[in-house]
Design a protein around this motif. Structure first.
Motif, short mmCIF file in Angstrom:
data_model
loop_
_atom_site.label_atom_id
_atom_site.label_comp_id
_atom_site.label_asym_id
_atom_site.label_seq_id
_atom_site.Cartn_x
_atom_site.Cartn_y
_atom_site.Cartn_z
N GLU A 88 0.83 -1.20 0.00
CA GLU A 88 0.00 0.00 0.00
C GLU A 88 0.87 1.26 0.00
OE1 GLU A 88 -2.92 -0.64 2.91
OE2 GLU A 88 -3.97 1.22 2.46
N MET A 89 1.91 1.22 0.85
CA MET A 89 2.86 2.33 0.86
C MET A 89 4.08 1.85 0.09
SD MET A 89 4.22 4.41 4.18
CE MET A 89 5.25 3.17 4.93
N PRO A 90 4.41 2.48 -1.05
CA PRO A 90 5.54 1.97 -1.81
C PRO A 90 6.79 1.91 -0.93
CG PRO A 90 4.47 3.77 -2.98
CD PRO A 90 3.82 3.67 -1.64
N PRO A 91 7.49 0.78 -0.91
CA PRO A 91 8.61 0.61 0.01
C PRO A 91 9.87 1.28 -0.52
CG PRO A 91 8.31 -1.39 -1.25
CD PRO A 91 7.28 -0.41 -1.73
N LEU A 92 9.96 2.60 -0.35
CA LEU A 92 11.08 3.35 -0.91
C LEU A 92 12.02 3.84 0.18
CD1 LEU A 92 9.07 5.62 -3.38
CD2 LEU A 92 9.92 3.32 -3.76
N TYR A 93 13.30 3.88 -0.15
CA TYR A 93 14.28 4.48 0.76
C TYR A 93 14.45 5.94 0.34
CZ TYR A 93 15.49 -0.27 2.10
OH TYR A 93 15.44 -1.55 2.56
N PRO A 94 14.04 6.88 1.22
CA PRO A 94 14.04 8.28 0.78
C PRO A 94 15.43 8.79 0.40
CG PRO A 94 13.51 8.06 3.13
CD PRO A 94 13.47 6.69 2.54
N GLU A 95 16.49 8.17 0.95
CA GLU A 95 17.82 8.73 0.67
C GLU A 95 18.47 8.14 -0.58
OE1 GLU A 95 17.15 6.67 3.12
OE2 GLU A 95 18.69 5.11 3.20
N MET A 96 17.72 7.26 -1.28
CA MET A 96 18.29 6.66 -2.49
C MET A 96 17.77 7.36 -3.74
SD MET A 96 18.37 2.58 -2.31
CE MET A 96 19.08 1.67 -0.98
N GLU A 97 18.59 7.31 -4.79
CA GLU A 97 18.11 7.80 -6.08
C GLU A 97 17.34 6.68 -6.78
OE1 GLU A 97 21.59 9.01 -8.14
OE2 GLU A 97 21.93 10.73 -6.81
N THR A 98 16.45 7.10 -7.69
CA THR A 98 15.57 6.12 -8.34
C THR A 98 16.35 4.94 -8.95
OG1 THR A 98 14.06 7.91 -8.84
CG2 THR A 98 13.74 5.86 -10.04
N ALA A 99 17.34 5.25 -9.78
CA ALA A 99 18.06 4.19 -10.49
C ALA A 99 18.82 3.30 -9.51
CB ALA A 99 19.03 4.80 -11.50
N GLU A 100 19.40 3.96 -8.50
CA GLU A 100 20.16 3.22 -7.48
C GLU A 100 19.24 2.26 -6.74
OE1 GLU A 100 21.32 5.97 -4.54
OE2 GLU A 100 22.49 4.54 -3.38
N TYR A 101 18.04 2.76 -6.43
CA TYR A 101 17.06 1.94 -5.71
C TYR A 101 16.63 0.74 -6.55
CZ TYR A 101 12.44 0.68 -3.92
OH TYR A 101 11.35 -0.01 -3.47
N LEU A 102 16.32 1.01 -7.81
CA LEU A 102 15.87 -0.09 -8.68
C LEU A 102 16.98 -1.13 -8.84
CD1 LEU A 102 13.84 1.90 -11.34
CD2 LEU A 102 12.96 0.41 -9.54
N LYS A 103 18.22 -0.64 -8.88
CA LYS A 103 19.35 -1.57 -8.98
C LYS A 103 19.44 -2.43 -7.73
CE LYS A 103 23.85 -0.85 -10.39
NZ LYS A 103 24.99 0.04 -10.60
N PHE A 104 19.25 -1.79 -6.58
CA PHE A 104 19.30 -2.52 -5.31
C PHE A 104 18.21 -3.60 -5.27
CE2 PHE A 104 17.35 -2.64 -1.00
CZ PHE A 104 18.29 -3.44 -0.40
N VAL A 105 16.99 -3.20 -5.63
CA VAL A 105 15.89 -4.18 -5.61
C VAL A 105 16.16 -5.31 -6.59
CG1 VAL A 105 13.42 -4.54 -5.92
CG2 VAL A 105 14.24 -2.42 -4.90
N ARG B 128 26.00 -13.77 -1.08
CA ARG B 128 25.83 -12.63 -1.99
C ARG B 128 24.76 -11.68 -1.45
NH1 ARG B 128 22.16 -11.82 -6.13
NH2 ARG B 128 22.83 -10.25 -7.62
N ASN B 129 23.66 -12.28 -0.98
CA ASN B 129 22.57 -11.45 -0.46
C ASN B 129 23.01 -10.65 0.75
OD1 ASN B 129 20.83 -12.32 -2.42
ND2 ASN B 129 20.05 -14.01 -1.19
N THR B 130 23.79 -11.30 1.64
CA THR B 130 24.29 -10.61 2.82
C THR B 130 25.09 -9.38 2.40
OG1 THR B 130 24.51 -12.75 3.84
CG2 THR B 130 25.60 -10.93 4.94
N TRP B 131 25.91 -9.56 1.39
CA TRP B 131 26.76 -8.45 0.92
C TRP B 131 25.92 -7.35 0.29
CZ3 TRP B 131 30.60 -5.91 2.08
CH2 TRP B 131 31.29 -5.11 1.19
N ILE B 132 24.82 -7.73 -0.42
CA ILE B 132 23.94 -6.70 -1.01
C ILE B 132 23.34 -5.83 0.08
CG2 ILE B 132 21.78 -6.34 -2.26
CD1 ILE B 132 22.34 -8.98 -3.74
#
Lengths: 331, 255
Positions: free
Chosen positions: A81-98, B2-6
């Motif tokens: 319901e609430m998009p799970p976003l990290y406010p301190e991340m940039e969009t591309a960086e966040y998508l890469k992390f996910v 790998r996940n831990t490191w991410i």
């Protein structure tokens, strides 16, 4: 694709979801409908392995949510319901992390990030901090996040909540667009949304399944008998409702006449007719000939909204009749 | 792995992007610098006085500066650790991002260890700052590096234990301030429990004193690796992370 059998979630004092069973076929868009607090989010959270069910089973792509959660999670994209976003991340960086979290890497990951940015129209905010994005963008980044690993199943919890009408339309179009590739369950309490986007509806209320059917069938079911709403006013300040009712019932083809409301000398009647019989003309003639004023005459096609209200209200009145005591204790 | 490191990378990024790391580094450097300055000054003054009186007691950098200095570091750590751990889970819960982590194909344990590791790396980078000051001692004196290395190992173990406890406390609340304050008090108590042995000799006092993280640091500060103390820290780390995992699981059952 999704098989849910007698899924139940109990908390200490309440049962949030009570023995829900349904199935969703591959490639379908299913609207998960219910008033606030009906148990939509809880059901979705069980499907995504966020909450373990108290009883019953749920399978996604053949994997049980309790026994093989990692396999289920790999095949599910979830927008809470609430998009799970990290406010301190940039969009591309966040998508890469996910993407990495979901198991993507290397060139594949870069390609998917580019793709979802395009697809969800967030390419122009790639370098912006998520905390500074507008609500519409946040929702779209949330959607991008959900589809980044190209999951077979998409679960969207109120994807259009809090958006302006233009954004709502865009989001709906995007979801419809995604339907070909993914099986989608989306929850909402906005009914037109379901009529516009979904093929199948699952209605739940107070944790219980009320109806599950295709949108068309539900509408057809409600239109089984044709009915018209007639507002009639008496000429000299008085209107005898029983007489009106009697007169209307005498019209051939009319099966039932209900007085829906009455204010002073005006009253609204619902005139139900047998299937295929048009009675509007006869009704109008009868009213005028009897010396009353005909204020309004319109077909009472049931919208999904009315079906929904009807279904959920039926359910709760039945429950009240069954056990008034247990309801008291629940409060 | 790998996940831990991410997860660990993501945590480190957010520490170093959101200024938390720099603020902590600055505050730590200021506090450590003050302790370093006072100890070195006392050392130098004492040395000059002895020379003037013609006495020549052996003076030892390790005993007179490094050991008390690293004891102080472990105290400063008490203040730093809650600041490092308070956001670990509380922030995820408040942002709703815990739902993202929990619905990704990744185990709870990988999330927890990743976060704890990031906290430990941040703490290590604080310790790295102290090397800057200590380099002067090596430049102008001749301290023994081995006890120094062991003391650092002790500091890391102690921090690891307290960080694990902090991580656990952070899973209990959405509110970072509450998580931080609770962690601080728990760390402080664990630090001073050793004092009861000073006035009480019954069994419970010994048990209580044994749970103190400070008593187990003494051997490391002296430059001795006592397996008993190392095992104590490792046990606390294990228990802290174990309870964090349990708490995350119960989060799912309750929420």
């Amino acid at each position: 694709m999704i098989t849910v059998k007698e899924l139940t979630k109990r908390y200490a004092r309440t049962t949030a979801v009570d023995q829900i069973s349904f199935e969703v076929a591959k490639g379908q868009i299913v609207g998960f409908l219910g008033p606030n607090g009906a148990g939509k989010t809880t059901t979705m959270r069980m499907l995504t392995c966020f909450l373990p069910p108290s009883a019953g089973t749920a399978k996604v792509a053949g994997f049980d949510v309790l026994e093989q959660p990692l396999e289920v999670k790999r095949r599910i994209g979830y927008l809470p319901e609430m998009p799970p976003l990290y406010p301190e991340m940039e969009t591309a960086e966040y998508l890469k992390f996910v993407g990495k979290l979901k198991g993507l890497s290397g060139a594949d990951l870069r390609k998917r990030v580019d793709y979802v940015c395009d697809r969800c129209a967030v390419a122009d905010v790639r370098q912006k901090l998520l905390g500074k994005l507008s609500k519409g963008y946040r929702q779209r980044v949330g959607l991008a996040q959900a589809i980044i690993h190209n999951p077979a199943v998409l679960i969207l919890d109120e994807p259009t909540a809090g958006l302006d009408p233009k954004q709502i339309n865009e989001t709906r179009d995007l979801i419809k667009d995604l339907a070909g590739e993914h099986t989608i369950i989306l929850s909402t309490h906005i009914l037109p949304e379901v009529e516009q986007t979904c093929e199948q509806v699952i209605i739940i209320n107070k944790g219980k399944l009320v109806a599950t059917d295709s949108v068309r069938n539900l509408q057809a079911r409600a239109r089984g008998a044709e009915s018209v709403l007639v507002e009639i006013a008496g000429r000299n300040g008085a209107l005898e409702v029983p007489i009106v009712q009697q007169k209307l019932e005498q019209i051939s083809g009319v099966s039932r006449v209900l007085c829906k409301q009455q204010v002073d000398s005006r009253a609204v009647f619902e005139v139900e007719s047998q299937k295929g019989r048009l009675v509007r003309g006869d009704v109008a003639r009868t009213v005028v000939q009897s010396g009353w004023d005909l204020n309004e005459l319109r077909p009472a096609a049931m919208s999904l909204e009315e079906i929904f209200l009807q279904l959920t209200e039926q359910e709760s009145t039945e429950a009240q009749k069954e056990s008034p005591a247990s309801k008291e204790s629940q409060k | 792995m790998r996940n831990t490191w991410i997860i660990c990378r993501k945590e480190l990024d957010s520490y170093f992007v959101s200024w938390i790391a720099y603020v902590l580094l600055t505050l730590f450097a200021a506090a450590f610098g003050f302790f370093f300055w006072t100890l070195v000054t006392v050392f130098v003054v004492e040395g000059m006085e002895m020379q003037m009186r013609g006495q020549m007691y052996p003076m030892n950098l390790n005993e007179q500066i490094i050991r008390p200095l690293l004891m102080n570091v472990s105290v400063i750590g008490l203040f730093m650790i809650p600041l490092i751990t308070m956001r670990l889970f509380a922030e995820e819960k408040r942002n709703g991002t815990i739902e993202l982590l929990a619905t990704s194909p990744i185990r709870d344990l990988e999330i927890i260890i990743g976060k704890w590791l990031a906290a430990l790396i941040l703490y290590s980078s604080l310790l790295l700052l102290t090397a800057l000051n200590l380099a002067f001692l090596f430049r102008y004196g001749n301290p023994d590096w081995k006890p120094l290395a062991i003391a650092y190992l002790g500091l890391l173990l102690q921090a690891g234990a307290l960080l694990a406890i902090g991580a656990f406390i952070s899973t209990l609340t959405k509110n970072q301030i509450i998580a931080g304050a609770a962690t601080f008090v728990v760390c402080l108590l664990l630090y001073v429990f050793g004092w009861v042995e000073g006035f009480e000799t019954s069994t419970w006092a010994h048990v209580l004193a044994y749970t103190s993280v400070a008593t187990h640091f003494d051997s490391f500060a002296r430059g001795v690796i006592d397996s008993k103390d190392a095992i104590f820290y490792l046990t606390v780390i294990f228990l802290g992370l174990f309870f964090t995992a349990r708490s995350m699981e119960s989060l799912r059952w309750r929420s």
